[in-house]
Design a protein around this motif. Structure first.
Motif, mmCIF file in Angstrom:
data_model
loop_
_atom_site.group_PDB
_atom_site.id
_atom_site.type_symbol
_atom_site.label_atom_id
_atom_site.label_comp_id
_atom_site.label_asym_id
_atom_site.label_seq_id
_atom_site.Cartn_x
_atom_site.Cartn_y
_atom_site.Cartn_z
ATOM 1 N N GLN A 60 0.851 -1.186 0.000
ATOM 2 C CA GLN A 60 0.000 0.000 0.000
ATOM 3 C C GLN A 60 0.891 1.242 0.000
ATOM 4 O O GLN A 60 1.783 1.375 0.816
ATOM 5 C CB GLN A 60 -0.892 0.011 1.232
ATOM 6 C CG GLN A 60 -1.828 1.194 1.305
ATOM 7 C CD GLN A 60 -2.718 1.166 2.534
ATOM 8 O OE1 GLN A 60 -2.605 0.248 3.354
ATOM 9 N NE2 GLN A 60 -3.577 2.148 2.669
ATOM 10 N N VAL A 61 0.629 2.145 -0.948
ATOM 11 C CA VAL A 61 1.408 3.366 -1.057
ATOM 12 C C VAL A 61 0.895 4.371 -0.045
ATOM 13 O O VAL A 61 -0.275 4.731 -0.050
ATOM 14 C CB VAL A 61 1.286 3.941 -2.478
ATOM 15 C CG1 VAL A 61 1.966 5.290 -2.550
ATOM 16 C CG2 VAL A 61 1.886 2.969 -3.488
ATOM 17 N N GLN A 62 1.782 4.823 0.834
ATOM 18 C CA GLN A 62 1.348 5.837 1.773
ATOM 19 C C GLN A 62 2.517 6.581 2.383
ATOM 20 O O GLN A 62 3.654 6.108 2.391
ATOM 21 C CB GLN A 62 0.491 5.237 2.886
ATOM 22 C CG GLN A 62 1.165 4.214 3.759
ATOM 23 C CD GLN A 62 0.247 3.744 4.872
ATOM 24 O OE1 GLN A 62 -0.879 4.232 5.071
ATOM 25 N NE2 GLN A 62 0.704 2.776 5.640
ATOM 26 N N LEU A 63 2.200 7.782 2.867
ATOM 27 C CA LEU A 63 3.107 8.602 3.651
ATOM 28 C C LEU A 63 2.435 8.835 5.000
ATOM 29 O O LEU A 63 1.253 9.168 5.039
ATOM 30 C CB LEU A 63 3.368 9.943 2.968
ATOM 31 C CG LEU A 63 4.144 9.932 1.654
ATOM 32 C CD1 LEU A 63 4.073 11.290 0.983
ATOM 33 C CD2 LEU A 63 5.579 9.513 1.885
ATOM 34 N N VAL A 64 3.198 8.696 6.055
ATOM 35 C CA VAL A 64 2.641 8.873 7.398
ATOM 36 C C VAL A 64 3.501 9.855 8.167
ATOM 37 O O VAL A 64 4.700 9.612 8.364
ATOM 38 C CB VAL A 64 2.559 7.533 8.155
ATOM 39 C CG1 VAL A 64 2.020 7.771 9.567
ATOM 40 C CG2 VAL A 64 1.684 6.541 7.412
ATOM 41 N N GLU A 65 2.872 10.953 8.583
ATOM 42 C CA GLU A 65 3.580 11.958 9.367
ATOM 43 C C GLU A 65 3.387 11.696 10.858
ATOM 44 O O GLU A 65 2.288 11.338 11.296
ATOM 45 C CB GLU A 65 3.056 13.372 9.070
ATOM 46 C CG GLU A 65 3.107 13.792 7.627
ATOM 47 C CD GLU A 65 1.799 13.568 6.911
ATOM 48 O OE1 GLU A 65 1.504 14.286 5.939
ATOM 49 O OE2 GLU A 65 1.035 12.662 7.330
ATOM 50 N N THR A 66 4.430 11.888 11.620
ATOM 51 C CA THR A 66 4.372 11.794 13.074
ATOM 52 C C THR A 66 5.228 12.901 13.670
ATOM 53 O O THR A 66 6.038 13.520 12.962
ATOM 54 C CB THR A 66 4.882 10.434 13.582
ATOM 55 O OG1 THR A 66 6.213 10.226 13.093
ATOM 56 C CG2 THR A 66 3.988 9.293 13.132
ATOM 57 N N GLY A 67 5.048 13.131 14.968
ATOM 58 C CA GLY A 67 5.910 14.065 15.680
ATOM 59 C C GLY A 67 5.273 15.383 16.050
ATOM 60 O O GLY A 67 5.905 16.212 16.712
ATOM 61 N N GLY A 68 4.035 15.609 15.624
ATOM 62 C CA GLY A 68 3.376 16.845 15.991
ATOM 63 C C GLY A 68 3.025 16.882 17.466
ATOM 64 O O GLY A 68 3.175 15.886 18.186
ATOM 65 N N GLY A 69 2.572 18.036 17.915
ATOM 66 C CA GLY A 69 2.190 18.157 19.305
ATOM 67 C C GLY A 69 1.961 19.598 19.693
ATOM 68 O O GLY A 69 1.940 20.493 18.842
ATOM 69 N N LEU A 70 1.775 19.792 20.994
ATOM 70 C CA LEU A 70 1.565 21.124 21.568
ATOM 71 C C LEU A 70 2.828 21.533 22.320
ATOM 72 O O LEU A 70 3.259 20.812 23.228
ATOM 73 C CB LEU A 70 0.369 21.085 22.521
ATOM 74 C CG LEU A 70 0.133 22.331 23.389
ATOM 75 C CD1 LEU A 70 -0.173 23.539 22.521
ATOM 76 C CD2 LEU A 70 -0.999 22.068 24.376
ATOM 77 N N VAL A 71 3.402 22.662 21.929
ATOM 78 C CA VAL A 71 4.612 23.157 22.568
ATOM 79 C C VAL A 71 4.486 24.650 22.806
ATOM 80 O O VAL A 71 3.635 25.316 22.224
ATOM 81 C CB VAL A 71 5.878 22.875 21.717
ATOM 82 C CG1 VAL A 71 6.108 21.375 21.553
ATOM 83 C CG2 VAL A 71 5.780 23.558 20.369
ATOM 84 N N GLN A 72 5.387 25.174 23.632
ATOM 85 C CA GLN A 72 5.435 26.613 23.869
ATOM 86 C C GLN A 72 6.350 27.280 22.844
ATOM 87 O O GLN A 72 7.237 26.632 22.257
ATOM 88 C CB GLN A 72 5.941 26.894 25.275
ATOM 89 C CG GLN A 72 4.952 26.503 26.362
ATOM 90 C CD GLN A 72 5.388 26.979 27.736
ATOM 91 O OE1 GLN A 72 6.585 27.055 28.027
ATOM 92 N NE2 GLN A 72 4.428 27.296 28.592
ATOM 93 N N ALA A 73 6.133 28.543 22.638
ATOM 94 C CA ALA A 73 6.986 29.310 21.733
ATOM 95 C C ALA A 73 8.444 29.182 22.159
ATOM 96 O O ALA A 73 8.759 29.201 23.351
ATOM 97 C CB ALA A 73 6.563 30.769 21.726
ATOM 98 N N GLY A 74 9.305 29.012 21.165
ATOM 99 C CA GLY A 74 10.721 28.845 21.428
ATOM 100 C C GLY A 74 11.176 27.400 21.475
ATOM 101 O O GLY A 74 12.379 27.129 21.436
ATOM 102 N N ALA A 75 10.226 26.485 21.569
ATOM 103 C CA ALA A 75 10.563 25.065 21.658
ATOM 104 C C ALA A 75 10.884 24.495 20.276
ATOM 105 O O ALA A 75 10.799 25.189 19.258
ATOM 106 C CB ALA A 75 9.398 24.306 22.288
ATOM 107 N N SER A 76 11.249 23.220 20.285
ATOM 108 C CA SER A 76 11.580 22.508 19.050
ATOM 109 C C SER A 76 10.720 21.268 18.922
ATOM 110 O O SER A 76 10.281 20.688 19.921
ATOM 111 C CB SER A 76 13.058 22.101 19.051
ATOM 112 O OG SER A 76 13.904 23.223 19.087
#
Length: 118
Positions: free
Chosen positions: A1-17
């Protein structure tokens, strides 16, 4: 199955990485240009960064230049977006997309939410 899966998002404060990952399956990612795009709340989708398949040359939107870095690990079939010094205006759903050289991005992931609080 052809697919792209994004991970790693979230809620952070300004200045974070944060580091987003885009994992590919079902096709040879190494032959594709891969881009990151984002859709801020209530706005159109916009280009963030891309990395070419050969030589790994990169380009960035002016709004993220110097703060974001796109990279790829073809052995892991994954493209990354390292996001530093995040700003509230970086809040968006982030998508990765792949396309052959010179062609439109035809393969898209489902997106991952990034929220930056002030």
């Amino acid at each position: 199955q052809v697919q792209l899966v994004e991970t790693g998002g979230g809620l952070v404060q300004a200045g974070a990485s944060l580091r987003l990952s885009c994992a590919a399956s079902g096709f040879t990612l190494s032959t594709y240009t891969v881009g990151w795009f984002r859709r801020p709340p209530g706005k159109d989708r916009e280009f963030v960064a891309k990395i070419m398949s050969s030589a790994g040359s990169t380009s960035y939107a002016d709004s993220v230049k110097g703060r974001f870095t796109i990279s790829r690990d073809n052995a892991k079939k994954t493209v990354y977006l390292q996001m530093n010094s995040l700003l509230p205006e970086d809040t968006a759903v982030y998508y990765c997309a792949a396309g052959l050289y010179g062609a439109p991005f035809t393969r898209w992931g489902q997106g991952t939410q990034v929220t930056v609080s002030s």
